[in-house]
Design a protein around this motif. Structure first.
Motif, short mmCIF file in Angstrom:
data_model
loop_
_atom_site.label_atom_id
_atom_site.label_comp_id
_atom_site.label_asym_id
_atom_site.label_seq_id
_atom_site.Cartn_x
_atom_site.Cartn_y
_atom_site.Cartn_z
N TRP A 147 0.83 -1.20 0.00
CA TRP A 147 0.00 0.00 0.00
C TRP A 147 0.86 1.26 0.00
CZ3 TRP A 147 -4.46 1.89 -1.19
CH2 TRP A 147 -4.84 3.13 -0.70
N TYR A 148 1.84 1.28 0.89
CA TYR A 148 2.67 2.49 0.98
C TYR A 148 3.63 2.63 -0.20
CZ TYR A 148 0.51 3.99 5.19
OH TYR A 148 -0.43 4.45 6.06
N LEU A 149 4.03 1.54 -0.79
CA LEU A 149 4.87 1.65 -1.98
C LEU A 149 4.05 2.13 -3.18
CD1 LEU A 149 7.78 1.45 -2.60
CD2 LEU A 149 7.48 -0.91 -3.22
N ILE A 150 2.80 1.71 -3.26
CA ILE A 150 1.92 2.23 -4.31
C ILE A 150 1.77 3.75 -4.15
CG2 ILE A 150 -0.48 2.28 -5.13
CD1 ILE A 150 -0.56 -0.75 -4.41
N LEU A 151 1.60 4.20 -2.91
CA LEU A 151 1.51 5.64 -2.65
C LEU A 151 2.81 6.35 -3.04
CD1 LEU A 151 -0.38 5.74 0.78
CD2 LEU A 151 -1.31 6.17 -1.51
N SER A 162 5.80 9.91 -6.55
CA SER A 162 6.95 10.16 -7.43
C SER A 162 6.48 10.56 -8.82
CB SER A 162 7.83 8.92 -7.53
OG SER A 162 8.44 8.64 -6.29
N PHE A 163 5.42 9.92 -9.30
CA PHE A 163 4.87 10.27 -10.61
C PHE A 163 4.26 11.67 -10.58
CE2 PHE A 163 1.28 10.36 -13.58
CZ PHE A 163 1.95 10.08 -14.77
N GLU A 164 3.47 11.92 -9.54
CA GLU A 164 2.76 13.20 -9.42
C GLU A 164 3.72 14.40 -9.33
OE1 GLU A 164 0.50 14.31 -5.74
OE2 GLU A 164 -1.19 14.00 -7.10
N TYR A 165 4.79 14.24 -8.56
CA TYR A 165 5.73 15.35 -8.37
C TYR A 165 6.88 15.35 -9.37
CZ TYR A 165 3.30 16.36 -4.05
OH TYR A 165 2.35 16.68 -3.14
N GLY A 166 6.95 14.34 -10.21
CA GLY A 166 7.99 14.30 -11.23
C GLY A 166 9.38 14.05 -10.66
N ASP A 167 9.47 13.27 -9.56
CA ASP A 167 10.77 12.96 -8.97
C ASP A 167 11.64 12.22 -9.97
OD1 ASP A 167 9.91 14.07 -6.59
OD2 ASP A 167 9.39 12.14 -5.68
N ARG A 168 12.93 12.55 -9.97
CA ARG A 168 13.86 11.95 -10.91
C ARG A 168 15.12 11.51 -10.16
NH1 ARG A 168 12.02 12.79 -15.94
NH2 ARG A 168 13.96 12.34 -16.99
N SER A 169 15.81 10.51 -10.72
CA SER A 169 17.07 10.05 -10.14
C SER A 169 18.14 11.11 -10.36
CB SER A 169 17.49 8.72 -10.76
OG SER A 169 17.82 8.91 -12.12
N SER A 170 19.19 11.02 -9.57
CA SER A 170 20.22 12.07 -9.63
C SER A 170 21.45 11.67 -10.44
CB SER A 170 20.65 12.42 -8.20
OG SER A 170 21.17 11.28 -7.56
N GLY A 171 21.40 10.58 -11.17
CA GLY A 171 22.55 10.13 -11.95
C GLY A 171 22.75 10.95 -13.21
N MET A 172 23.75 10.53 -13.99
CA MET A 172 24.01 11.20 -15.27
C MET A 172 22.79 11.12 -16.18
SD MET A 172 27.90 9.98 -16.10
CE MET A 172 27.98 10.78 -17.68
N VAL A 173 22.13 9.99 -16.16
CA VAL A 173 20.87 9.83 -16.89
C VAL A 173 19.76 9.96 -15.87
CG1 VAL A 173 19.45 8.29 -18.29
CG2 VAL A 173 21.94 8.29 -18.58
N SER A 174 19.02 11.03 -15.96
CA SER A 174 17.95 11.30 -15.00
C SER A 174 16.70 10.51 -15.39
CB SER A 174 17.66 12.81 -14.99
OG SER A 174 16.67 13.10 -14.05
N VAL A 175 16.34 9.57 -14.52
CA VAL A 175 15.22 8.67 -14.79
C VAL A 175 14.06 9.04 -13.87
CG1 VAL A 175 14.48 6.25 -14.68
CG2 VAL A 175 16.80 6.81 -15.41
N PRO A 176 12.84 9.12 -14.38
CA PRO A 176 11.70 9.32 -13.48
C PRO A 176 11.66 8.19 -12.45
CG PRO A 176 11.01 9.56 -15.77
CD PRO A 176 12.42 9.04 -15.78
N LEU A 177 11.64 8.54 -11.17
CA LEU A 177 11.77 7.52 -10.11
C LEU A 177 10.62 6.53 -10.08
CD1 LEU A 177 13.33 9.35 -7.04
CD2 LEU A 177 14.31 7.55 -8.47
N TRP A 178 9.47 6.89 -10.60
CA TRP A 178 8.36 5.94 -10.55
C TRP A 178 8.64 4.72 -11.42
CZ3 TRP A 178 5.60 4.56 -14.84
CH2 TRP A 178 5.68 5.40 -15.96
N LEU A 179 9.51 4.87 -12.44
CA LEU A 179 9.81 3.72 -13.30
C LEU A 179 10.54 2.60 -12.55
CD1 LEU A 179 10.76 5.49 -16.64
CD2 LEU A 179 8.79 4.03 -16.20
N PRO A 180 11.62 2.86 -11.81
CA PRO A 180 12.22 1.76 -11.06
C PRO A 180 11.42 1.36 -9.82
CG PRO A 180 13.52 3.77 -10.79
CD PRO A 180 12.47 4.06 -11.81
#
Length: 182
Positions: free
Chosen positions: A115-119, A124-142
């Protein structure tokens, strides 16, 4: 229903295997690029600097996906580590009650985490969170395969609990249906 559930568990295990293969392929490709860079440095005196951007991030994402997607398959196949020292000393009726209790607690924990991981994925999708690496990946994908793996584990635990309450042997004890026997 049994066929559908077993298909879901096998598909989840297959996806986990795919992500493990992706880790191997990515690391192998990076090792080959490192080797080519070393050879270029030995021949020309300068390395080319060949690298796969954010390959360490991607292998980490793939590891999380493979770990969580394999949980339900491993449960049904008897691959989870179980402490049987106490269980083996209990009478048969108490063993069954203890297994029902443990599966119930595991189900509650995995449902809560799901439940909490779904939230988290939604946030992450709603706020557009992204990873901080050289290739910035939307965090909701991983995060998505991790959540999916936990949801499938919760389904497998519910399936197991229903079977135990109906009097069927646990799937992991070798007497019940096993995904590996087919």
């Amino acid at each position: 229903m049994r066929t559908t559930l077993d298909f879901i568990y096998r598909a989840s295990g297959g996806l986990a295997a795919f992500f493990i293969f992706a880790i191997v392929a990515l690391v192998f490709a990076q090792v080959c690029l490192n080797l080519a860079d070393k050879i270029a440095a030995a021949v020309t005196g300068n390395g080319v600097g060949l690298t796969i951007p954010s390959y360490a991030d991607f292998t980490g994402f793939f590891l999380a996906a493979s770990t969580f997607l394999s949980l339900a398959y491993a449960l049904r196949a008897g691959g989870h580590i179980r402490v049987t020292l106490l269980l083996g000393r209990l009478p048969k009726k108490a063993q069954r009650g203890f297994e029902i209790f443990v599966v119930t607690v595991a189900l509650a924990m995995s449902a809560y985490a799901s439940w909490y991981l779904i939230l988290l994925v939604y946030e992450s999708f709603e706020y557009g969170d992204r990873s901080s690496g050289m290739v910035s990946v939307p965090l909701w994908l991983p995060q998505l395969p991790v959540a999916l793996g936990l949801i499938i584990l919760a389904i497998a635990l519910l399936d197991e609990l229903i079977g135990l309450l109906r009097g069927a042997p646990a799937s992991w004890d070798g007497k019940g249906e096993s995904l590996l026997s087919e």
